[in-house]
Design a protein around this motif. Structure first.
Motif, PDB file in Angstrom:
ATOM      1  N   ILE A  87     -87.028  74.596  59.725  1.00 29.46           N
ATOM      2  CA  ILE A  87     -86.750  75.097  58.380  1.00 29.46           C
ATOM      3  C   ILE A  87     -87.183  76.564  58.375  1.00 29.46           C
ATOM      4  O   ILE A  87     -88.350  76.877  58.623  1.00 29.46           O
ATOM      5  CB  ILE A  87     -87.506  74.309  57.300  1.00 29.46           C
ATOM      6  N   GLY A  88     -86.256  77.456  58.122  1.00 31.08           N
ATOM      7  CA  GLY A  88     -86.517  78.881  58.232  1.00 31.08           C
ATOM      8  C   GLY A  88     -87.295  79.449  57.059  1.00 31.08           C
ATOM      9  O   GLY A  88     -87.633  78.753  56.093  1.00 31.08           O
ATOM     10  N   ALA A  89     -87.545  80.752  57.133  1.00 38.58           N
ATOM     11  CA  ALA A  89     -88.340  81.439  56.108  1.00 38.58           C
ATOM     12  C   ALA A  89     -87.690  81.387  54.741  1.00 38.58           C
ATOM     13  O   ALA A  89     -88.372  81.481  53.728  1.00 38.58           O
ATOM     14  CB  ALA A  89     -88.561  82.898  56.526  1.00 38.58           C
ATOM     15  N   LYS A  90     -86.365  81.248  54.690  1.00 37.96           N
ATOM     16  CA  LYS A  90     -85.661  81.167  53.403  1.00 37.96           C
ATOM     17  C   LYS A  90     -85.437  79.732  52.952  1.00 37.96           C
ATOM     18  O   LYS A  90     -84.709  79.477  51.988  1.00 37.96           O
ATOM     19  CB  LYS A  90     -84.326  81.905  53.496  1.00 37.96           C
ATOM     20  N   GLY A  91     -86.063  78.775  53.649  1.00 32.95           N
ATOM     21  CA  GLY A  91     -85.956  77.375  53.252  1.00 32.95           C
ATOM     22  C   GLY A  91     -84.680  76.700  53.703  1.00 32.95           C
ATOM     23  O   GLY A  91     -84.346  75.620  53.212  1.00 32.95           O
ATOM     24  N   THR A  92     -83.950  77.309  54.634  1.00 29.38           N
ATOM     25  CA  THR A  92     -82.699  76.739  55.115  1.00 29.38           C
ATOM     26  C   THR A  92     -82.888  76.117  56.486  1.00 29.38           C
ATOM     27  O   THR A  92     -83.781  76.493  57.250  1.00 29.38           O
ATOM     28  CB  THR A  92     -81.602  77.816  55.196  1.00 29.38           C
ATOM     29  N   LEU A  93     -82.034  75.144  56.809  1.00 21.80           N
ATOM     30  CA  LEU A  93     -82.076  74.474  58.099  1.00 21.80           C
ATOM     31  C   LEU A  93     -81.446  75.377  59.153  1.00 21.80           C
ATOM     32  O   LEU A  93     -80.292  75.798  59.028  1.00 21.80           O
ATOM     33  CB  LEU A  93     -81.319  73.146  58.031  1.00 21.80           C
ATOM     34  N   LEU A  94     -82.218  75.682  60.206  1.00 22.55           N
ATOM     35  CA  LEU A  94     -81.744  76.546  61.281  1.00 22.55           C
ATOM     36  C   LEU A  94     -81.601  75.746  62.570  1.00 22.55           C
ATOM     37  O   LEU A  94     -82.362  74.814  62.823  1.00 22.55           O
ATOM     38  CB  LEU A  94     -82.716  77.714  61.510  1.00 22.55           C
ATOM     39  N   CYS A  95     -80.629  76.136  63.389  1.00 22.15           N
ATOM     40  CA  CYS A  95     -80.319  75.416  64.614  1.00 22.15           C
ATOM     41  C   CYS A  95     -80.378  76.361  65.815  1.00 22.15           C
ATOM     42  O   CYS A  95     -80.047  77.545  65.698  1.00 22.15           O
ATOM     43  CB  CYS A  95     -78.925  74.792  64.505  1.00 22.15           C
ATOM     44  N   ILE A 137     -85.569  80.322  84.382  1.00 25.55           N
ATOM     45  CA  ILE A 137     -86.245  80.448  83.086  1.00 25.55           C
ATOM     46  C   ILE A 137     -85.518  79.610  82.046  1.00 25.55           C
ATOM     47  O   ILE A 137     -84.279  79.605  81.982  1.00 25.55           O
ATOM     48  CB  ILE A 137     -86.301  81.926  82.658  1.00 25.55           C
ATOM     49  N   ASN A 138     -86.268  78.877  81.240  1.00 34.86           N
ATOM     50  CA  ASN A 138     -85.681  78.093  80.156  1.00 34.86           C
ATOM     51  C   ASN A 138     -85.141  79.035  79.084  1.00 34.86           C
ATOM     52  O   ASN A 138     -85.678  80.124  78.878  1.00 34.86           O
ATOM     53  CB  ASN A 138     -86.739  77.177  79.539  1.00 34.86           C
ATOM     54  N   VAL A 139     -84.088  78.596  78.388  1.00 35.88           N
ATOM     55  CA  VAL A 139     -83.429  79.449  77.397  1.00 35.88           C
ATOM     56  C   VAL A 139     -83.369  78.750  76.045  1.00 35.88           C
ATOM     57  O   VAL A 139     -83.004  77.567  75.964  1.00 35.88           O
ATOM     58  CB  VAL A 139     -81.997  79.807  77.847  1.00 35.88           C
ATOM     59  N   LEU A 140     -83.744  79.483  75.000  1.00 35.96           N
ATOM     60  CA  LEU A 140     -83.529  79.032  73.630  1.00 35.96           C
ATOM     61  C   LEU A 140     -82.672  80.088  72.942  1.00 35.96           C
ATOM     62  O   LEU A 140     -83.148  81.176  72.642  1.00 35.96           O
ATOM     63  CB  LEU A 140     -84.858  78.861  72.880  1.00 35.96           C
ATOM     64  N   ALA A 141     -81.393  79.760  72.734  1.00 38.15           N
ATOM     65  CA  ALA A 141     -80.472  80.676  72.055  1.00 38.15           C
ATOM     66  C   ALA A 141     -80.393  80.251  70.593  1.00 38.15           C
ATOM     67  O   ALA A 141     -79.902  79.162  70.284  1.00 38.15           O
ATOM     68  CB  ALA A 141     -79.087  80.639  72.706  1.00 38.15           C
ATOM     69  N   VAL A 142     -80.879  81.088  69.701  1.00 35.72           N
ATOM     70  CA  VAL A 142     -80.998  80.708  68.292  1.00 35.72           C
ATOM     71  C   VAL A 142     -79.763  81.110  67.509  1.00 35.72           C
ATOM     72  O   VAL A 142     -79.025  82.019  67.890  1.00 35.72           O
ATOM     73  CB  VAL A 142     -82.252  81.338  67.650  1.00 35.72           C
TER      74      VAL A 142
END
Length: 347
Positions: A87-95, A137-142
């Motif tokens: 849950i992001g800083a604006k209260g929205t669901l982020l993936c 290296i592991n990757v997290l693409a937001v």
């Protein structure tokens, strides 16, 4: 006389907010629903568009950039990706998309957090994800708020988004252990997001700052008010009256940003934020800044301003790639680009 003066002031305020709202909703409000954005089957120079920037976005018609970028995007779904959410800083669901190294144990729990630019998504970072994955290296693409599969209606322009980078770090540490290490790599607006993140007061806590081994900023702006003023001014003109018009429009834009929950745009300044954050003590990790000499969307001098704003930092470097347009440094000199990154990670 007082009534006339009040009417004039009221008219100016109405113009400022009205004009600002028109531009804001055209440029910074999402026009689609959360989901995986469609990828063109072929590149013909007309497949990609960035709203509201006109000729400054000439890079989207550059086959040196777009052909390999889109090819990597098409490959992205074929990889073993895991969907993570916060849950992001604006209260929205982020993936975000997590792509673990083939041998996780040998990855030393290093994670590259990749942050895309405006109107893009996690798949737009596929070309960099592939490079990091080759390095084990592991990757997290937001997906930033209002982008890709993340929810939200307005673009945060790297300010409120910066808090979400710390939340992604927290999630990875919770999932894979507190000894996880991070490379923060942002492109365009993603670069501003990453720099705003490391400038946060909260980032100074050991649970964040001590876990970062490298920060990379590619083609990002130094100050959003300067950036958007230049874009609006190009559309309005540059004589005295037109400059007044630009000033009013920009203030209207800032107000619209505030009422939609993103904050006043005057705060969207990675250079000012970094200067304040590093005034007393620098970071213990290297900072790389890449920028193309032919970037007309974000002028190269902004990269120099970012470099100069970082105080008390011995491990910092700005690299100008000759002839590269916006987001072009990697594509115009991939070997040099990745060598700089590998030298920082493995030296």
């Amino acid at each position: 006389m007082m009534i006339i003066l009040l009417l004039i002031i009221f008219a100016i305020i109405c113009f400022s907010i009205g004009a600002g709202a028109v531009i804001y909703f055209k440029m910074f409000v999402r026009g689609d629903k959360p989901g995986i954005p469609p990828i063109p089957d072929s590149f013909d120079g007309k497949d990609v568009e960035i709203k509201g920037v006109g000729d400054a976005a000439s890079h989207v018609h550059d086959p040196v950039i777009m052909a390999p970028l889109l090819e990597a995007k098409r490959r992205w779904a074929s990889y073993p990706l895991e969907k993570l959410h916060i849950i992001g800083a604006k209260g929205t669901l982020l993936c975000a998309d997590l792509w673990l190294a083939e041998d996780f144990e040998k990855s030393s729990k290093r994670f590259a957090i990749l942050v895309h630019g405006m109107t893009d998504s996690s798949s737009g970072m596929a070309y960099l994800a592939e490079e990091y994955h080759k390095l084990g290296i592991n990757v997290l693409a937001v997906n930033l708020c209002s982008h890709g599969e993340s929810y939200g209606k307005t673009y945060g322009l790297g300010y409120k988004d910066s808090w979400d980078i710390l939340k992604w770090m927290e999630l990875i540490c919770k999932k894979y252990g507190d000894d996880s290490k991070f490379i923060l790599h942002g492109v365009s607006m993603g670069g501003a997001t990453v720099f705003n993140a490391i400038a946060l007061g909260r980032f100074r806590k050991p649970e964040y700052v001590d876990k970062v081994i490298l920060t990379v900023e590619d083609s990002g702006f130094s100050d959003w008010m300067k950036q958007i003023s230049g874009q609006v001014n190009n559309g309005v003109g540059s004589n005295f009256f037109q400059k007044i018009m630009t000033f009013l429009v920009i203030k209207g834009l800032s107000f619209c940003s505030f009422i939609t929950g993103n904050g006043f745009m005057e705060k969207f300044s990675p250079s000012k934020n970094l200067q304040k954050a590093t005034a007393e003590k620098g970071f213990n990790f290297p900072i790389l800044i890449f920028h193309g000499t032919k970037d007309i969307l974000v002028k190269p001098e902004q990269a120099q301003e970012l470099y100069d704003s970082i105080q008390n930092q011995q491990k910092k470097e700005v690299v100008f790639v000759e002839g590269a347009p916006h987001i072009g440094p990697y594509f115009y000199d991939k070997e040099m680009y990745m060598k700089k990154i590998k030298d920082c990670i493995f030296s």
